[in-house]
Design a protein around this motif. Structure first.
Motif, PDB file in Angstrom:
ATOM      1  N   SER A 109       0.309  -1.188   0.232  1.00  0.00           N
ATOM      2  CA  SER A 109      -0.073  -0.031  -0.049  1.00  0.00           C
ATOM      3  C   SER A 109       1.179   0.957   0.553  1.00  0.00           C
ATOM      4  N   LEU A 110       1.728   1.540   0.587  1.00  0.00           N
ATOM      5  CA  LEU A 110       3.010   2.169   0.572  1.00  0.00           C
ATOM      6  C   LEU A 110       3.321   2.266  -0.886  1.00  0.00           C
ATOM      7  N   ALA A 111       4.071   1.792  -1.145  1.00  0.00           N
ATOM      8  CA  ALA A 111       4.010   1.551  -2.947  1.00  0.00           C
ATOM      9  C   ALA A 111       3.372   1.716  -3.514  1.00  0.00           C
ATOM     10  N   HIS A 112       2.098   2.122  -3.334  1.00  0.00           N
ATOM     11  CA  HIS A 112       1.230   2.349  -4.644  1.00  0.00           C
ATOM     12  C   HIS A 112       0.801   4.025  -4.244  1.00  0.00           C
ATOM     13  N   THR A 113       0.676   3.998  -2.666  1.00  0.00           N
ATOM     14  CA  THR A 113       0.993   5.653  -2.641  1.00  0.00           C
ATOM     15  C   THR A 113       1.750   6.531  -2.822  1.00  0.00           C
ATOM     16  N   LEU A 114       3.406   6.038  -2.882  1.00  0.00           N
ATOM     17  CA  LEU A 114       4.301   6.654  -3.676  1.00  0.00           C
ATOM     18  C   LEU A 114       4.411   6.717  -5.173  1.00  0.00           C
ATOM     19  N   LEU A 115       3.658   5.494  -5.718  1.00  0.00           N
ATOM     20  CA  LEU A 115       3.835   5.738  -6.584  1.00  0.00           C
ATOM     21  C   LEU A 115       2.410   6.882  -7.463  1.00  0.00           C
ATOM     22  N   ILE A 116       0.998   6.724  -6.675  1.00  0.00           N
ATOM     23  CA  ILE A 116       0.842   7.767  -7.228  1.00  0.00           C
ATOM     24  C   ILE A 116       0.759   9.004  -7.022  1.00  0.00           C
ATOM     25  N   THR A 117       1.648   9.225  -6.218  1.00  0.00           N
ATOM     26  CA  THR A 117       2.395  10.829  -5.547  1.00  0.00           C
ATOM     27  C   THR A 117       3.487  11.448  -7.118  1.00  0.00           C
ATOM     28  N   GLY A 118       4.274  10.515  -6.289  1.00  0.00           N
ATOM     29  CA  GLY A 118       5.621  10.483  -7.911  1.00  0.00           C
ATOM     30  C   GLY A 118       4.664  10.608  -8.928  1.00  0.00           C
ATOM     31  N   ILE A 119       3.154  10.141  -9.996  1.00  0.00           N
ATOM     32  CA  ILE A 119       2.974  10.575 -11.107  1.00  0.00           C
ATOM     33  C   ILE A 119       1.938  11.778 -10.944  1.00  0.00           C
ATOM     34  N   THR A 120       0.898  11.789  -9.824  1.00  0.00           N
ATOM     35  CA  THR A 120      -0.250  12.337  -9.647  1.00  0.00           C
ATOM     36  C   THR A 120       0.592  13.775  -9.873  1.00  0.00           C
ATOM     37  N   VAL A 121       1.464  14.526  -8.457  1.00  0.00           N
ATOM     38  CA  VAL A 121       1.814  16.202  -8.318  1.00  0.00           C
ATOM     39  C   VAL A 121       3.064  16.308  -9.341  1.00  0.00           C
ATOM     40  N   PRO A 122       3.097  16.104 -10.461  1.00  0.00           N
ATOM     41  CA  PRO A 122       3.975  16.770 -10.449  1.00  0.00           C
ATOM     42  C   PRO A 122       2.974  16.574 -12.179  1.00  0.00           C
ATOM     43  N   GLY A 123       2.287  15.701 -12.639  1.00  0.00           N
ATOM     44  CA  GLY A 123       0.887  16.125 -13.377  1.00  0.00           C
ATOM     45  C   GLY A 123      -0.089  17.290 -13.226  1.00  0.00           C
ATOM     46  N   ALA A 124       0.187  16.690 -12.381  1.00  0.00           N
ATOM     47  CA  ALA A 124      -0.935  18.075 -11.846  1.00  0.00           C
ATOM     48  C   ALA A 124      -0.787  19.594 -11.823  1.00  0.00           C
ATOM     49  N   LEU A 125       0.384  19.590 -11.921  1.00  0.00           N
ATOM     50  CA  LEU A 125       1.397  20.859 -11.063  1.00  0.00           C
ATOM     51  C   LEU A 125       1.452  21.398 -13.012  1.00  0.00           C
ATOM     52  N   CYS A 126       2.052  20.035 -13.848  1.00  0.00           N
ATOM     53  CA  CYS A 126       2.295  20.497 -15.437  1.00  0.00           C
ATOM     54  C   CYS A 126       0.652  20.637 -15.847  1.00  0.00           C
ATOM     55  N   VAL A 127      -0.319  20.643 -15.838  1.00  0.00           N
ATOM     56  CA  VAL A 127      -1.043  20.445 -16.230  1.00  0.00           C
ATOM     57  C   VAL A 127      -1.952  21.902 -16.065  1.00  0.00           C
ATOM     58  N   GLY A 128      -1.409  22.040 -14.467  1.00  0.00           N
ATOM     59  CA  GLY A 128      -2.353  23.507 -13.414  1.00  0.00           C
ATOM     60  C   GLY A 128      -1.459  24.605 -14.594  1.00  0.00           C
ATOM     61  N   THR A 171      -4.639  -1.914  -6.012  1.00  0.00           N
ATOM     62  CA  THR A 171      -4.591  -0.043  -6.396  1.00  0.00           C
ATOM     63  C   THR A 171      -4.673  -0.018  -4.698  1.00  0.00           C
ATOM     64  N   GLU A 172      -4.556  -0.425  -3.678  1.00  0.00           N
ATOM     65  CA  GLU A 172      -5.398  -0.113  -2.688  1.00  0.00           C
ATOM     66  C   GLU A 172      -3.856   0.685  -2.058  1.00  0.00           C
ATOM     67  N   THR A 173      -3.975   1.905  -1.641  1.00  0.00           N
ATOM     68  CA  THR A 173      -3.548   3.567  -1.092  1.00  0.00           C
ATOM     69  C   THR A 173      -3.025   3.112   0.202  1.00  0.00           C
ATOM     70  N   LEU A 174      -2.261   3.545   1.320  1.00  0.00           N
ATOM     71  CA  LEU A 174      -1.824   3.488   2.679  1.00  0.00           C
ATOM     72  C   LEU A 174      -2.741   3.940   3.317  1.00  0.00           C
ATOM     73  N   ALA A 175      -4.005   5.149   3.307  1.00  0.00           N
ATOM     74  CA  ALA A 175      -5.189   5.372   3.422  1.00  0.00           C
ATOM     75  C   ALA A 175      -6.062   3.962   3.133  1.00  0.00           C
TER      76      ALA A 175
END
Length: 299
Positions: A77-96, A252-256
Motif C-alpha cells: 500500500s505504501l508503494a502504491h501511495t508513492l507511485l500515485i504521488t510520484g505520478i499525480t503531483v508533477p502531472g497536476a502541476l504541469c497541467v495546472g 490499487t490499495e493506498t495507505l489511507a
C-alpha cells in the motif's frame, strides 16, 4: 534610567497582551489539532481491538510499529501511495501550469476559462471517482466506446492492476490540476507586465522570458502547490476507493485505504492508529523536505 525602566515595563505589558490575545487561538488549535495527534499516538502504543472488548487496552509499546515493519500489505500500500504521488503531483502541476497560463491570457471575456478551472476543484472527491469509474467501465464506459469507434480494443481498465492504476492517476490529475492552476494563476497575476515588456524590448524570446522571469517569480506559488498536492497525494483515499475499492485484489490499495480497512473492517484501532501515525510522519517528512529546499534555494 527611569525611561529605560518604563520602556521595559511597556515591552513586558505588550508581550503579556500579545500572549493573552493569542491564547484562545492557541487553545483552539491545541484542541482540534494537537490533542487528536497525541491521542492517535497514544492509541498506537496500545492494543485496541473492538472485536475483543473484554481484552481491554493493554500497553504494547512499539509492538504495532514492529508489526508494520513485517507487514507485506503495508509495504504494498505504501508503494502504491508513492507511485500515485510520484505520478499525480508533477502531472497536476504541469497541467495546472498550462491551465493557469491559459486563464491568464488577455481574453476580453475570461470568466468561462476561470469557471472551468473551478468546476473540477468544486466537485466532491467521491463524485469525481464515480464519474471516472463510469468513464473507464469495460462494458459501457466512454473511453472504451471511443476506442471501439476508432477500431481499437480497450482494456479492462478497472479489472487489471496496470490499467486500474493508470485510470486512477488520470482521475486524480484531472481533479487536482485545477487547484494547482488556481494557485499558479494567483502567482502569475503578481508578476508585473513591465518586466516582460522590458525583456522583450531587449530582445528576449518567449522561452527566455519564461525561464528567467516567470519561473523564478512563480517559484513561491509552485512551492505552495507542491506542498499541498504532495500531502493530499500521500493521504489519497476517496478517488481510488470510489473507482476500485483497492482492487483488483489490493493492487490499487493506498495507505489511507489500508488504515480504513484495518480500523473499520478489522476493528483493530491500535494497529490502524500506528499506520495512521506512519502516514502522518511521511507527510511531515515531505513537508519538511520542501521547506528545506525552499530555504536552500532562497539563500
Amino acid at each position: 534610567m527611569a525611561s529605560t525602566t518604563r520602556r521595559s515595563r511597556r515591552d513586558i505589558g505588550e508581550g503579556v497582551l500579545a500572549a493573552l490575545l493569542l491564547a484562545p487561538a492557541g487553545a483552539l488549535l491545541a484542541l482540534i489539532v494537537l490533542f487528536p495527534i497525541l491521542r492517535l499516538f497514544w492509541l498506537s502504543l496500545h492494543e485496541v481491538r473492538l472485536s475483543e472488548p473484554w481484552a481491554g487496552q493493554p500497553f504494547v509499546g512499539l509492538l504495532n510499529y514492529r508489526d508494520i515493519w513485517a507487514d507485506s500489505r503495508f509495504w504494498r500500500s505504501l508503494a502504491h501511495t508513492l507511485l500515485i504521488t510520484g505520478i499525480t503531483v508533477p502531472g497536476a502541476l504541469c497541467v495546472g501550469l498550462g491551465l493557469a497560463f491559459l486563464a491568464n491570457l488577455p481574453f476580453r471575456v475570461r470568466w468561462p476559462v476561470r469557471l472551468a478551472l473551478l468546476l473540477p476543484w468544486a466537485l466532491p472527491l467521491v463524485f469525481s471517482g464515480l464519474i471516472f469509474a463510469w468513464f473507464f467501465d469495460t462494458s459501457y464506459g466512454v473511453v472504451n466506446d471511443v476506442l471501439a469507434r476508432l477500431g481499437l480494443e480497450g482494456p479492462a481498465w478497472l479489472s487489471r492492476p496496470g490499467p486500474a492504476m493508470a485510470a486512477i492517476c488520470i482521475a486524480i490529475v484531472w481533479k487536482t490540476s485545477s487547484f494547482c492552476a488556481l494557485v499558479l494563476l494567483a502567482g502569475l497575476q503578481t508578476i508585473p507586465d513591465t518586466l516582460h515588456e522590458a525583456a522583450a524590448i531587449d530582445g528576449a524570446g518567449r522561452w527566455q522570458r519564461f525561464r528567467h522571469i516567470t519561473l523564478p517569480l512563480l517559484r513561491p506559488a509552485i512551492m505552495v502547490a507542491l506542498i499541498f498536492r504532495t500531502i493530499t497525494a500521500i493521504q489519497t483515499f476517496d478517488i481510488p476507493f470510489a473507482m476500485t475499492r483497492g482492487g483488483p485484489g489490493d493492487a490499487t490499495e493506498t495507505l489511507a485505504m489500508y488504515v480504513r480497512t484495518t480500523t473499520l473492517d478489522f476493528l483493530d484501532f491500535g494497529y490502524g492508529s500506528a499506520l495512521a501515525v506512519v502516514m502522518f510522519l511521511i507527510s511531515m517528512a515531505a513537508t519538511a523536505w520542501y521547506l528545506r529546499w525552499i530555504r536552500g534555494t532562497s539563500e
